[in-house]
Design a protein around this motif. Sequence first.
Motif, PDB file in Angstrom:
ATOM      1  N   GLN A  78       0.834  -1.198   0.000  1.00 36.61           N
ATOM      2  CA  GLN A  78       0.000   0.000   0.000  1.00 36.61           C
ATOM      3  C   GLN A  78       0.874   1.255   0.000  1.00 36.61           C
ATOM      4  OE1 GLN A  78      -1.078   1.602   3.531  1.00 36.61           O
ATOM      5  NE2 GLN A  78      -2.859   2.733   2.816  1.00 36.61           N
ATOM      6  N   GLN A  79       1.928   1.268   0.834  1.00 36.99           N
ATOM      7  CA  GLN A  79       2.807   2.436   0.900  1.00 36.99           C
ATOM      8  C   GLN A  79       3.540   2.645  -0.428  1.00 36.99           C
ATOM      9  OE1 GLN A  79       2.877   4.698   3.547  1.00 36.99           O
ATOM     10  NE2 GLN A  79       3.851   5.857   1.900  1.00 36.99           N
ATOM     11  N   LEU A  80       3.953   1.557  -1.068  1.00 38.95           N
ATOM     12  CA  LEU A  80       4.598   1.648  -2.380  1.00 38.95           C
ATOM     13  C   LEU A  80       3.657   2.325  -3.383  1.00 38.95           C
ATOM     14  CD1 LEU A  80       7.010   0.664  -4.286  1.00 38.95           C
ATOM     15  CD2 LEU A  80       5.498  -1.247  -4.801  1.00 38.95           C
ATOM     16  N   LEU A  81       2.379   1.934  -3.364  1.00 38.80           N
ATOM     17  CA  LEU A  81       1.402   2.537  -4.265  1.00 38.80           C
ATOM     18  C   LEU A  81       1.184   4.013  -3.929  1.00 38.80           C
ATOM     19  CD1 LEU A  81      -1.245  -0.326  -4.536  1.00 38.80           C
ATOM     20  CD2 LEU A  81       0.626   0.214  -6.112  1.00 38.80           C
ATOM     21  N   LEU A  82       1.090   4.330  -2.656  1.00 40.96           N
ATOM     22  CA  LEU A  82       0.914   5.729  -2.250  1.00 40.96           C
ATOM     23  C   LEU A  82       2.104   6.580  -2.675  1.00 40.96           C
ATOM     24  CD1 LEU A  82      -0.569   5.257   1.331  1.00 40.96           C
ATOM     25  CD2 LEU A  82      -1.791   6.078  -0.706  1.00 40.96           C
ATOM     26  N   TYR A  89      -6.000   7.501  -7.670  1.00 41.63           N
ATOM     27  CA  TYR A  89      -6.330   6.585  -6.573  1.00 41.63           C
ATOM     28  C   TYR A  89      -5.353   6.734  -5.436  1.00 41.63           C
ATOM     29  CZ  TYR A  89      -9.470   2.764  -5.432  1.00 41.63           C
ATOM     30  OH  TYR A  89     -10.478   2.011  -4.906  1.00 41.63           O
ATOM     31  N   SER A  90      -5.884   6.672  -4.230  1.00 41.39           N
ATOM     32  CA  SER A  90      -5.082   6.705  -3.011  1.00 41.39           C
ATOM     33  C   SER A  90      -5.632   5.616  -2.086  1.00 41.39           C
ATOM     34  CB  SER A  90      -5.195   8.090  -2.361  1.00 41.39           C
ATOM     35  OG  SER A  90      -4.419   8.157  -1.209  1.00 41.39           O
ATOM     36  N   PRO A  91      -5.104   4.390  -2.200  1.00 40.33           N
ATOM     37  CA  PRO A  91      -5.713   3.259  -1.495  1.00 40.33           C
ATOM     38  C   PRO A  91      -5.499   3.302   0.020  1.00 40.33           C
ATOM     39  CG  PRO A  91      -3.674   2.563  -2.504  1.00 40.33           C
ATOM     40  CD  PRO A  91      -3.910   3.980  -2.948  1.00 40.33           C
ATOM     41  N   THR A 102      -7.379  -5.645   4.499  1.00 40.39           N
ATOM     42  CA  THR A 102      -7.746  -5.654   3.087  1.00 40.39           C
ATOM     43  C   THR A 102      -7.445  -4.291   2.478  1.00 40.39           C
ATOM     44  OG1 THR A 102     -10.037  -4.956   3.461  1.00 40.39           O
ATOM     45  CG2 THR A 102      -9.608  -7.338   3.392  1.00 40.39           C
ATOM     46  N   MET A 103      -7.253  -4.300   1.167  1.00 39.23           N
ATOM     47  CA  MET A 103      -7.096  -3.079   0.390  1.00 39.23           C
ATOM     48  C   MET A 103      -7.854  -3.309  -0.913  1.00 39.23           C
ATOM     49  SD  MET A 103      -3.598  -1.221  -1.029  1.00 39.23           S
ATOM     50  CE  MET A 103      -3.058  -2.623  -2.017  1.00 39.23           C
ATOM     51  N   GLU A 104      -8.901  -2.520  -1.129  1.00 41.04           N
ATOM     52  CA  GLU A 104      -9.680  -2.669  -2.358  1.00 41.04           C
ATOM     53  C   GLU A 104      -9.313  -1.559  -3.335  1.00 41.04           C
ATOM     54  OE1 GLU A 104     -13.897  -4.254  -3.006  1.00 41.04           O
ATOM     55  OE2 GLU A 104     -14.160  -2.082  -2.920  1.00 41.04           O
ATOM     56  N   LEU A 105      -9.047  -1.951  -4.559  1.00 39.47           N
ATOM     57  CA  LEU A 105      -8.746  -1.022  -5.639  1.00 39.47           C
ATOM     58  C   LEU A 105      -9.788  -1.212  -6.726  1.00 39.47           C
ATOM     59  CD1 LEU A 105      -4.922  -1.774  -5.939  1.00 39.47           C
ATOM     60  CD2 LEU A 105      -6.013  -0.014  -4.549  1.00 39.47           C
TER      61      LEU A 105
END
Length: 122
Positions: A78-82, A89-91, A102-105
Amino acid sequence: MSSIRPVLRIFDIAKALEFYVGWLGFTLDWEHRFEPNTPVYMQVSMDDLVFHLSEHYGDACPGAKVYIEYSGDLAAYQQLLLDKQYRYYSPGLEDAPWGGKTMELIDPFGNKLLFAAPEKSS
């Protein structure tokens, strides 16, 4: 039987590549077109996770949901994506009612990807 390859409907190859390859970190394995200027069918993968993405009418319905058992550190992913600061998108992470996170995209075509990491045992 040894594996499952979900087929997700897409409508724009550039947007699909931006989301799946550029942001999520998948690799484009291959793509196929019957002729130039016809719909694309392609495969993207990350580790053991493999998706087929299709522009072909009737291959899949947009809005599908894929449950992904994530065995790694979901908070780190999640941090890598942020950190990539994807403009669309900001999961967030949520506590799962069954334990774990969970993390929904949602991809640009309405398909939902639910990453689920089990609760770490002490």
